[in-house]
Design a protein around this motif. Structure first.
Motif, PDB file in Angstrom:
ATOM      1  N   VAL A   1      71.882  48.915  25.441  1.00  0.00           N
ATOM      2  CA  VAL A   1      73.345  48.842  25.523  1.00  0.00           C
ATOM      3  C   VAL A   1      73.834  48.046  26.724  1.00  0.00           C
ATOM      4  O   VAL A   1      74.987  47.623  26.769  1.00  0.00           O
ATOM      5  CB  VAL A   1      73.955  50.263  25.563  1.00  0.00           C
ATOM      6  CG1 VAL A   1      73.633  50.999  24.280  1.00  0.00           C
ATOM      7  CG2 VAL A   1      73.439  51.052  26.771  1.00  0.00           C
ATOM      8  N   GLY A   2      72.966  47.835  27.704  1.00  0.00           N
ATOM      9  CA  GLY A   2      73.376  47.102  28.898  1.00  0.00           C
ATOM     10  C   GLY A   2      74.217  47.950  29.838  1.00  0.00           C
ATOM     11  O   GLY A   2      74.574  49.087  29.529  1.00  0.00           O
ATOM     12  N   ILE A   3      74.514  47.374  30.997  1.00  0.00           N
ATOM     13  CA  ILE A   3      75.257  48.085  32.041  1.00  0.00           C
ATOM     14  C   ILE A   3      76.502  47.279  32.379  1.00  0.00           C
ATOM     15  O   ILE A   3      76.406  46.101  32.737  1.00  0.00           O
ATOM     16  CB  ILE A   3      74.399  48.267  33.310  1.00  0.00           C
ATOM     17  CG1 ILE A   3      73.081  48.965  32.971  1.00  0.00           C
ATOM     18  CG2 ILE A   3      75.156  49.055  34.375  1.00  0.00           C
ATOM     19  CD1 ILE A   3      72.045  48.890  34.072  1.00  0.00           C
ATOM     20  N   PRO A   4      77.697  47.879  32.290  1.00  0.00           N
ATOM     21  CA  PRO A   4      78.924  47.146  32.637  1.00  0.00           C
ATOM     22  C   PRO A   4      78.890  46.677  34.089  1.00  0.00           C
ATOM     23  O   PRO A   4      78.326  47.359  34.954  1.00  0.00           O
ATOM     24  CB  PRO A   4      80.027  48.191  32.424  1.00  0.00           C
ATOM     25  CG  PRO A   4      79.436  49.197  31.497  1.00  0.00           C
ATOM     26  CD  PRO A   4      77.969  49.237  31.817  1.00  0.00           C
ATOM     27  N   PRO A   5      79.498  45.526  34.383  1.00  0.00           N
ATOM     28  CA  PRO A   5      79.474  44.993  35.758  1.00  0.00           C
ATOM     29  C   PRO A   5      80.015  45.959  36.799  1.00  0.00           C
ATOM     30  O   PRO A   5      79.501  46.016  37.923  1.00  0.00           O
ATOM     31  CB  PRO A   5      80.353  43.731  35.660  1.00  0.00           C
ATOM     32  CG  PRO A   5      80.274  43.323  34.226  1.00  0.00           C
ATOM     33  CD  PRO A   5      80.164  44.603  33.447  1.00  0.00           C
ATOM     34  N   ASP A   6      81.052  46.741  36.439  1.00  0.00           N
ATOM     35  CA  ASP A   6      81.658  47.628  37.428  1.00  0.00           C
ATOM     36  C   ASP A   6      80.787  48.834  37.744  1.00  0.00           C
ATOM     37  O   ASP A   6      81.029  49.531  38.731  1.00  0.00           O
ATOM     38  CB  ASP A   6      83.043  48.095  36.954  1.00  0.00           C
ATOM     39  CG  ASP A   6      82.982  48.849  35.638  1.00  0.00           C
ATOM     40  OD1 ASP A   6      82.171  48.464  34.766  1.00  0.00           O
ATOM     41  OD2 ASP A   6      83.733  49.817  35.459  1.00  0.00           O
ATOM     42  N   GLU A   7      79.752  49.090  36.928  1.00  0.00           N
ATOM     43  CA  GLU A   7      78.864  50.230  37.175  1.00  0.00           C
ATOM     44  C   GLU A   7      77.620  49.836  37.962  1.00  0.00           C
ATOM     45  O   GLU A   7      76.979  50.692  38.576  1.00  0.00           O
ATOM     46  CB  GLU A   7      78.443  50.872  35.845  1.00  0.00           C
ATOM     47  CG  GLU A   7      79.579  51.562  35.101  1.00  0.00           C
ATOM     48  CD  GLU A   7      79.095  52.300  33.865  1.00  0.00           C
ATOM     49  OE1 GLU A   7      77.870  52.285  33.608  1.00  0.00           O
ATOM     50  OE2 GLU A   7      79.931  52.895  33.163  1.00  0.00           O
ATOM     51  N   ARG A   8      77.275  48.569  37.949  1.00  0.00           N
ATOM     52  CA  ARG A   8      75.998  48.136  38.549  1.00  0.00           C
ATOM     53  C   ARG A   8      75.866  48.455  40.029  1.00  0.00           C
ATOM     54  O   ARG A   8      74.767  48.790  40.488  1.00  0.00           O
ATOM     55  CB  ARG A   8      75.786  46.634  38.297  1.00  0.00           C
ATOM     56  CG  ARG A   8      75.466  46.329  36.849  1.00  0.00           C
ATOM     57  CD  ARG A   8      75.399  44.847  36.573  1.00  0.00           C
ATOM     58  NE  ARG A   8      75.774  44.584  35.179  1.00  0.00           N
ATOM     59  CZ  ARG A   8      76.177  43.419  34.721  1.00  0.00           C
ATOM     60  NH1 ARG A   8      76.260  42.383  35.545  1.00  0.00           N
ATOM     61  NH2 ARG A   8      76.507  43.273  33.458  1.00  0.00           N
TER      62      ARG A   8
END
Length: 330
Positions: A263-270
């Protein structure tokens, strides 16, 4: 008495960012943060104008706009006739202490929350096992086993972090063939991956230097990363564990990358994924069991090996976590 600043020492200047010349003639409002209500300062002034010492903790603002916590003592000054003529304020920077206290409180709160869920479910399903429908006993037992494993996993992670924090986890580094380690890891999980309709492969570099690692610790890191990849990759997806020798910033590294089509990781969560107890939206939405400690443990272990762990991700397309390790020989 207007509280006009007549002198600040070099330590206060270093703490606040204001020079003596900038502070002279100003009032302590120079450092006012806006965090405290007016009543806080009114009580402070009532105390010192009455000739009594005021002690407390305040949040002040530096010249650059950043805030800091201070333990402040204000002592009234009197002349020979006993008249109040001024005040001396001493502030000690306690920002680090307050941050430690905040993290401790957050840690306790998070642990309490994470323990409460499996414990509640254990109590519920033990009651159902005793009083519920006989034909559902297998389901009750399966749930009990899952929640017991979840509780065990949480406690083990907490103990791992505690040992790392206290320096009790001794690191015994030896030259290790990470290709052998990765091959074993993949072979052990091929059946599990197949059950989830996932393709799991190893792509091993030839003539790979040995890495200088504590093998059980690095196994724990790779297990955590691979478990995450399997949990967040939908059926039909693919996971590849790659090894390589890389050059970066003038140094040689042995790398292990776990690449998934999840699903990948949103930029704001990284920026937060390696924080303790942090769980992203995908974890909360999917209901995947976890403690939010796995990646924090991975980072702590790899850091202590003199390496680093990096992530590349594209939302909806997958993620690649790479562990950078020091070669056994240059």
């Amino acid at each position: 008495l207007k509280g006009t600043i007549q002198y600040i020492n070099p330590a206060t200047s270093a703490l606040t960012g204001y020079s003596l010349e900038e502070a002279l003639g100003q009032t302590p409002r120079l450092w006012k943060s806006g965090v405290h209500p007016p009543e806080f300062y009114q009580a402070m002034w009532r105390t010192i104008l009455a000739g009594r010492v005021w002690r407390g903790e305040v949040v002040n603002r530096r010249k650059d706009g950043t805030l800091y916590d201070a333990a402040l003592t204000i002592t009234p000054l009197r002349d020979e006739q006993g008249n109040l003529v001024g005040f001396v304020g001493i502030q000690n920077d306690i920002t680090h202490r307050k941050e430690v206290e905040r993290l401790k409180d957050q840690f306790i709160s998070n642990v309490s929350h994470e323990l409460r869920t499996p414990l509640t479910n254990l109590k519920l399903y033990l009651t159902l096992l005793e009083r519920g429908q006989p034909e559902k006993q297998r389901y009750y037992l399966t749930t009990l086993q899952r929640e017991a494993e979840r509780l065990h996993y949480l406690v083990e992670n907490l103990l791992s972090l505690s040992r790392l924090d206290l320096g009790e986890a001794e690191i015994s580094r030896t030259p290790t063939d990470v290709n052998v380690l990765v091959r074993m890891l993949v072979e052990d999980r091929e059946a599990m991956a197949a059950d989830r309709s996932l393709t799991l492969e190893a792509d091993l570099a030839e003539d790979l230097p040995y890495a200088l690692v504590d093998r059980p610790m690095i196994e724990q890191v790779l297990t955590n990363l691979l478990t995450n990849a399997m949990n967040y990759t939908p059926g039909g997806g693919k996971i590849v564990v790659r090894t390589a020798k890389r050059e970066d910033e003038g140094r040689s590294w042995v790398t292990i990358s776990i690449e998934d089509t999840g699903v990948g990781i949103p930029p704001d969560e990284r920026p937060y994924i390696f924080d303790r107890f942090y769980r992203g939206e995908a974890a909360r939405r999917s209901g995947v069991p976890g403690t939010g400690l796995g990646l924090a443990i991975c980072k702590e272990i790899v850091d202590r090996h003199g390496g680093r762990i990096t992530v590349e991700s594209e939302e909806g397309k997958g993620s690649t976590f790479t562990v950078w390790l020091v070669p056994a020989w240059s």
